[in-house]
Design a protein around this motif. Structure first.
Motif, PDB file in Angstrom:
ATOM      1  N   GLU A 127      10.563  -1.137  15.955  1.00  0.00           N
ATOM      2  CA  GLU A 127       9.536  -1.622  15.025  1.00  0.00           C
ATOM      3  C   GLU A 127       9.973  -2.831  14.206  1.00  0.00           C
ATOM      4  O   GLU A 127       9.147  -3.645  13.803  1.00  0.00           O
ATOM      5  CB  GLU A 127       9.124  -0.493  14.076  1.00  0.00           C
ATOM      6  N   ASN A 128      11.271  -2.901  13.907  1.00  0.00           N
ATOM      7  CA  ASN A 128      11.699  -3.929  12.955  1.00  0.00           C
ATOM      8  C   ASN A 128      12.646  -4.969  13.506  1.00  0.00           C
ATOM      9  O   ASN A 128      13.027  -5.888  12.797  1.00  0.00           O
ATOM     10  CB  ASN A 128      12.400  -3.272  11.752  1.00  0.00           C
ATOM     11  N   ASN A 129      13.072  -4.797  14.745  1.00  0.00           N
ATOM     12  CA  ASN A 129      14.148  -5.667  15.203  1.00  0.00           C
ATOM     13  C   ASN A 129      13.780  -6.412  16.487  1.00  0.00           C
ATOM     14  O   ASN A 129      14.411  -6.230  17.521  1.00  0.00           O
ATOM     15  CB  ASN A 129      15.386  -4.793  15.443  1.00  0.00           C
ATOM     16  N   PRO A 130      12.764  -7.290  16.417  1.00  0.00           N
ATOM     17  CA  PRO A 130      12.297  -7.909  17.660  1.00  0.00           C
ATOM     18  C   PRO A 130      13.378  -8.713  18.387  1.00  0.00           C
ATOM     19  O   PRO A 130      13.452  -8.671  19.604  1.00  0.00           O
ATOM     20  CB  PRO A 130      11.133  -8.796  17.221  1.00  0.00           C
ATOM     21  N   VAL A 171      -1.478  -8.110  19.038  1.00  0.00           N
ATOM     22  CA  VAL A 171      -1.590  -7.680  20.438  1.00  0.00           C
ATOM     23  C   VAL A 171      -2.064  -6.233  20.548  1.00  0.00           C
ATOM     24  O   VAL A 171      -1.608  -5.462  21.378  1.00  0.00           O
ATOM     25  CB  VAL A 171      -0.248  -7.845  21.202  1.00  0.00           C
ATOM     26  N   THR A 172      -2.962  -5.863  19.659  1.00  0.00           N
ATOM     27  CA  THR A 172      -3.557  -4.532  19.725  1.00  0.00           C
ATOM     28  C   THR A 172      -5.049  -4.694  20.002  1.00  0.00           C
ATOM     29  O   THR A 172      -5.728  -5.478  19.333  1.00  0.00           O
ATOM     30  CB  THR A 172      -3.337  -3.783  18.394  1.00  0.00           C
ATOM     31  N   LEU A 186       6.373  -6.007  24.061  1.00  0.00           N
ATOM     32  CA  LEU A 186       7.437  -5.797  23.076  1.00  0.00           C
ATOM     33  C   LEU A 186       6.908  -6.037  21.653  1.00  0.00           C
ATOM     34  O   LEU A 186       7.122  -5.233  20.741  1.00  0.00           O
ATOM     35  CB  LEU A 186       8.566  -6.768  23.413  1.00  0.00           C
ATOM     36  N   ILE A 187       6.169  -7.143  21.505  1.00  0.00           N
ATOM     37  CA  ILE A 187       5.623  -7.487  20.196  1.00  0.00           C
ATOM     38  C   ILE A 187       4.664  -6.391  19.706  1.00  0.00           C
ATOM     39  O   ILE A 187       4.565  -6.122  18.514  1.00  0.00           O
ATOM     40  CB  ILE A 187       4.891  -8.852  20.282  1.00  0.00           C
ATOM     41  N   SER A 188       3.998  -5.745  20.650  1.00  0.00           N
ATOM     42  CA  SER A 188       3.000  -4.750  20.242  1.00  0.00           C
ATOM     43  C   SER A 188       3.623  -3.505  19.612  1.00  0.00           C
ATOM     44  O   SER A 188       2.916  -2.655  19.079  1.00  0.00           O
ATOM     45  CB  SER A 188       2.106  -4.357  21.425  1.00  0.00           C
TER      46      SER A 188
END
Ligand code: PHE
Length: 445
Positions: free
Chosen positions: A136-139, A367-368, A356-358
């Motif tokens: 969730e926090n570490n793209p 991206v939802t 991944l971004i979603s």
């Protein structure tokens, strides 16, 4: 272009490599846990036998008789006037979509290999924080590991079916067996082992519901890589004289064996530490690391081996997802392998990044769609719609469209007349019916 030929063992390992994947080592255990154990396993085993092996043989027949990529195979084998069947070749797109999110999960596993080398979380809560924090926090961390998994996959496929794919499977599959076997031996020394065996093999029929039956059927389908052109493409490179029936049964057998070993092993740990088997998808990313963290150095070693095994299982499946579309572009569209790889690579990378971004908290809203993140959209679109549709198309094509004498000539020496007829009956009626039921249920659920 001439497709190279697998050796006999090469085909079995490559097809088993495709079948044995995260579906076996990650999804099967958590689904079994969430669906009450033994009864679920029984339905799963019956479906593998009835629907899975039947459809597997149907795909082997298409690939082996046509000796071409999936789209050309449908076109060549359809009788005059029914050449529209070439459009069924669209099935090769499905595994490209699967690869986009599958590679992300492989990236998570790579991260857990690295994490196994330092201190692991010691409570479920801490482990949950580590997993959630990553997705969730570490793209950037995820992009890094995703890129590594992507690069490994495409590098292997770029070397070709024989020098790349067969070779990788011949190396990675035995290693995977050895590691899982070693982990299983260790699991046998744990006090949770007996309970794990009982949980998996003694069915409690009161736990069976319509949903668990359908989930077991869907899983049997996914785990054998059916309905996506993979088995067809690999079968097009089967050696000339091979007992196709025996090889196919061996692949399904290996796939099942690995799922069961993974299940027994994972539940031995879970029961030994008094945790619940019904933890869901986090079983392997949250529950197990917290147990390993509690075990000291041995825990690090076991964790490292387990995640390495998972990555091996993932790689041999991911490469099989890419090959069908590459083979299609090379043979049907006459592109060079490099061009085909660049196109498919670009698609997997871009879709993968969006998926991944979603999962990333601050970015997911971009991206939802219809309340579903892109990662889940890819997952659901492929497993609930595209794979079952592909499976039904294969069954109808083999059962009703293809020339029966060709099928008869191919199989009868290995199966015998009576079994051949049973198989044909299953292809025609049982498979389409079961798959249709799974699909309709997926929509209603
Ligand atoms: N069978 C693989 C698994 O169990 C997944 C897979 C699906 C592979 C479709 C190839 C094509 O993980």
């Amino acid at each position: 272009m001439q497709i190279g030929r697998f050796t006999r063992v090469g085909f079995i390992l490559a097809a088993a490599g495709s079948a044995v994947g995260l579906g076996n080592v990650w999804k099967f255990p958590y689904m079994t846990g969430a669906n009450g154990g033994g009864a679920f396993v029984m339905v799963y085993l019956l479906t593998i036998l009835g629907v899975g092996v039947t459809l597997f043989l149907a795909e082997v027949a298409i690939g082996r008789i046509a000796r071409k990529d999936a789209a050309s195979a449908f076109k060549d084998l359809a009788p005059e006037g029914k050449k529209g069947w070439k459009w069924a070749g669209f099935v090769v797109i499905t595994p490209v979509l699967i690869a986009s999110f599958y590679t992300i999960v492989m990236g998570w596993l790579l991260k857990y290999i690295v994490a196994s080398l330092s201190s692991l979380p010691t409570s479920v809560k801490q482990a949950g924080g580590m997993f959630g924090g990553m997705i969730e926090n570490n793209p950037w961390e995820q992009v890094f590991y995703f890129t590594v998994a992507f690069t490994i996959t495409f590098l292997i496929v770029s070397r070709g079916l024989i020098k790349g794919i067969e070779k990788a499977n011949i190396i990675l599959m035995p290693l995977l067996f050895v590691i899982l076997f070693a982990l299983m031996m260790y699991a046998m020394t744990l006090s949770g082992f007996g309970e794990a065996v009982k949980f998996l093999f003694v069915p409690d029929f009161s736990k069976i519901t319509a949903n668990s039956i359908l989930a077991a059927m869907g899983q049997a389908f996914f785990t054998l890589s059916l309905g996506v052109g993979v088995i067809m493409t690999y079968a097009s490179a089967l050696p000339e004289h091979d007992n196709l029936f025996k090889s196919s049964v061996m692949v399904a057998g290996l796939d099942t064996l690995i799922a069961l070993i993974a299940g027994v092993m994972i539940f031995s740990f879970t029961f030994h530490y008094g945790l619940k088997p019904s933890e869901g998808p986090g079983l392997i990313f949250v529950v197990l690391p917290s147990l390993f963290g509690d075990m000291g150095l041995l825990g690090n070693v076991i964790s490292f081996l387990l995640f390495v095994a998972l990555v091996f299982a993932g790689i041999t499946s991911a490469i099989s997802m890419i090959e069908p579309s590459i083979s299609y572009m090379e043979n049907y569209l006459k592109l060079t392998r490099l061009k085909a790889l660049s196109i498919v690579g670009a698609v997997v990378y871009v879709l993968g990044m969006l998926a991944l971004i979603s999962n990333v908290k601050d970015l997911k809203s971009y991206v939802t769609f219809f309340d579903l993140g892109f990662f889940d959209i890819l997952d659901k679109l492929t497993s609930m719609i595209l794979m079952p549709v592909g499976g039904i198309l294969v069954a109808i094509f083999v059962g009703f469209v293809m020339d029966k004498t060709k099928l008869h000539d191919l199989f009868v020496e290995f199966m015998g007349e009576r079994f051949f007829n049973v198989w044909l009956f299953f292809v025609r009626y049982l498979v389409p019916l079961c798959v249709l039921i799974i699909m309709v249920n997926n929509f209603l659920a």
